[in-house]
Design an enzyme around this catalytic site. Structure first.
Site, mmCIF file in Angstrom:
data_model
loop_
_atom_site.group_PDB
_atom_site.id
_atom_site.type_symbol
_atom_site.label_atom_id
_atom_site.label_comp_id
_atom_site.label_asym_id
_atom_site.label_seq_id
_atom_site.Cartn_x
_atom_site.Cartn_y
_atom_site.Cartn_z
ATOM 1 N N GLU A 93 52.309 -15.686 14.424
ATOM 2 C CA GLU A 93 51.026 -15.757 13.724
ATOM 3 C C GLU A 93 51.189 -15.317 12.272
ATOM 4 O O GLU A 93 51.991 -14.430 11.972
ATOM 5 C CB GLU A 93 49.993 -14.889 14.449
ATOM 6 C CG GLU A 93 49.689 -15.411 15.847
ATOM 7 C CD GLU A 93 48.787 -14.494 16.660
ATOM 8 O OE1 GLU A 93 48.046 -13.696 16.054
ATOM 9 O OE2 GLU A 93 48.827 -14.582 17.900
ATOM 10 N N THR A 116 51.127 6.520 8.966
ATOM 11 C CA THR A 116 50.068 6.775 9.964
ATOM 12 C C THR A 116 49.763 8.258 10.143
ATOM 13 O O THR A 116 48.624 8.680 10.106
ATOM 14 C CB THR A 116 50.382 6.095 11.311
ATOM 15 O OG1 THR A 116 50.334 4.675 11.096
ATOM 16 C CG2 THR A 116 49.375 6.468 12.382
ATOM 17 N N CYS A 163 44.860 -6.117 10.491
ATOM 18 C CA CYS A 163 46.067 -5.302 10.634
ATOM 19 C C CYS A 163 46.166 -4.739 12.044
ATOM 20 O O CYS A 163 45.224 -4.136 12.559
ATOM 21 C CB CYS A 163 46.031 -4.166 9.616
ATOM 22 S SG CYS A 163 47.495 -3.115 9.642
ATOM 23 N N CYS A 171 49.418 -0.922 17.957
ATOM 24 C CA CYS A 171 49.566 -2.272 17.417
ATOM 25 C C CYS A 171 49.699 -3.305 18.529
ATOM 26 O O CYS A 171 50.504 -3.129 19.454
ATOM 27 C CB CYS A 171 50.791 -2.314 16.503
ATOM 28 S SG CYS A 171 51.162 -3.948 15.833
ATOM 29 N N SER A 179 54.660 2.307 6.841
ATOM 30 C CA SER A 179 53.590 2.648 7.785
ATOM 31 C C SER A 179 53.811 4.082 8.254
ATOM 32 O O SER A 179 54.572 4.339 9.183
ATOM 33 C CB SER A 179 53.611 1.676 8.973
ATOM 34 O OG SER A 179 52.595 2.007 9.895
#
Length: 347
Positions: free
Chosen positions: A93, A217, A334, A121, A215
């Site tokens: 995608e 987080t 996201c 995710c 990333s």
């Protein structure tokens, strides 16, 4: 669109490779083909400065592309998500994002699935098949340009961990930046990693023109290890040193991305840990309120929770922005990529 059932496509080649692969005598013919591909043609028939006989031979013997659009979805906010079928039937995608200033950004994938298993995710939950080739990366950009016109930026923030596929990403970037092709500025390209330090050093040593995002987080080692297994082999201390090294080699600041989850990493203690991690780094903080994923039990923080967290960071002098929600209704935000791929692929 000119597609055959094998993976070697001219879209993933430089002019000199096209010349050799197609057995062309004239260098300029390969440059013409390269330029046509970057211009977004769908077939050899559209390459009007090539003779009819040459177009016929090329069409019979070679493939411009190795992928095709399987599904196209559009959110009311303008976000477009494409499910792209690869030569082997696998599906990935890719997403087009348009901001308030009407800048268009291609969010491209670098792997079919993802091996990193980040707990929050969607892509991390569906498994991993393989790395993508340069042509499969380039074609995502070309598909999106056909859908929406000329694009301004590329972010490698789709499916997969870019640091595990740097050679093909590097080739794809150089194809798109080639002056005889799309001629996209490398300064408009960002590679995002979950924190694979080896790849960050490798990028830095190449004297990167592209930008880096990490990333993060959370800067709580224990929590990050639970959310992002990469932390068990690439500690926060090691990650910080890698980012410092990138700063020093590139003279570019690094974007630290924080996926914010309600009641998990949004309190004052979490903010202080991020502030401490950011000390000594040339960085910019991008806050990303978590986007819902079916089957996962995390929750999106309230706007008040996000604003309070923002305030903690701003008072410490950090430069921050909060990402606007885009593409949620089509699974294109996201952390949401993988719904069509999960239905189509055998992971």
């Amino acid at each position: 669109m000119t597609i055959k059932k094998y993976k070697t496509a001219l879209s993933g080649m430089f002019p000199e490779e096209i010349q050799s692969f197609c057995g062309l005598k004239e260098k300029f013919r390969a440059q013409q083909i390269f330029h046509w591909i970057a211009s977004g043609v769908n077939s050899f028939d559209e390459m009007t400065n090539l003779s009819f006989d040459m177009r016929s031979k090329l069409k019979n013997d070679f493939s411009l592309f190795s992928t095709k659009i399987k599904e196209a979805l559009k959110d009311k906010d303008g976000t477009i998500k494409l499910a792209v079928e690869l030569y082997d039937g696998s599906v990935i995608e890719t997403v087009l994002l348009t901001d308030k200033a009407k800048r268009k950004t291609a969010c491209v994938s670098c792997q079919a699935g993802c091996p990193m298993k980040c707990a929050f995710c969607k892509t991390g939950q569906i498994g991993f098949l393989r790395n993508l080739s340069a042509s499969e990366i380039v074609e995502q950009f070309l598909h999106l340009e056909r859908e929406a016109g000329s694009l301004d930026n590329i972010v490698f923030m789709g499916m997969g961990e870019p640091m595990l596929n740097l050679p093909e990403i590097d080739k794809a970037i150089n194809i798109l930046a080639h002056p005889k092709g799309r001629n996209l500025s490398k300064r408009r390209i960002t590679i995002s990693t979950s924190g694979l330090c080896k790849g960050i050093y490798e990028m830095a040593d190449k004297g990167p023109e592209v930008r880096l995002a990490v990333s993060l987080t959370t800067a709580d080692e224990t929590l990050r290890s639970e959310l992002m297994p990469i932390t068990k082999t690439n500690s926060l201390d090691e990650l910080k040193q890698a980012i410092k090294y990138f700063n020093s080699k590139s003279n570019k600041r690094v974007t630290l991305e924080l996926a914010l989850m309600k009641g998990l990493n949004t309190d004052k203690k979490a903010a202080q840990e991020v502030i401490e991690f950011a000390k000594g780094l040339e960085c910019f903080i991008n806050l990303i309120p978590w986007n819902p994923v079916e089957g996962l039990n995390f929750k999106t923080p309230s706007e008040t929770e996000v604003r309070t967290f923002e305030t903690y960071l701003k008072k410490a002098g950090l430069n921050i922005s909060t990402r606007q929600k885009r593409g949620q209704s089509i699974g294109g935000a996201c952390g949401q990529l993988g719904s069509t791929a999960a239905r189509s692929n055998r992971f």
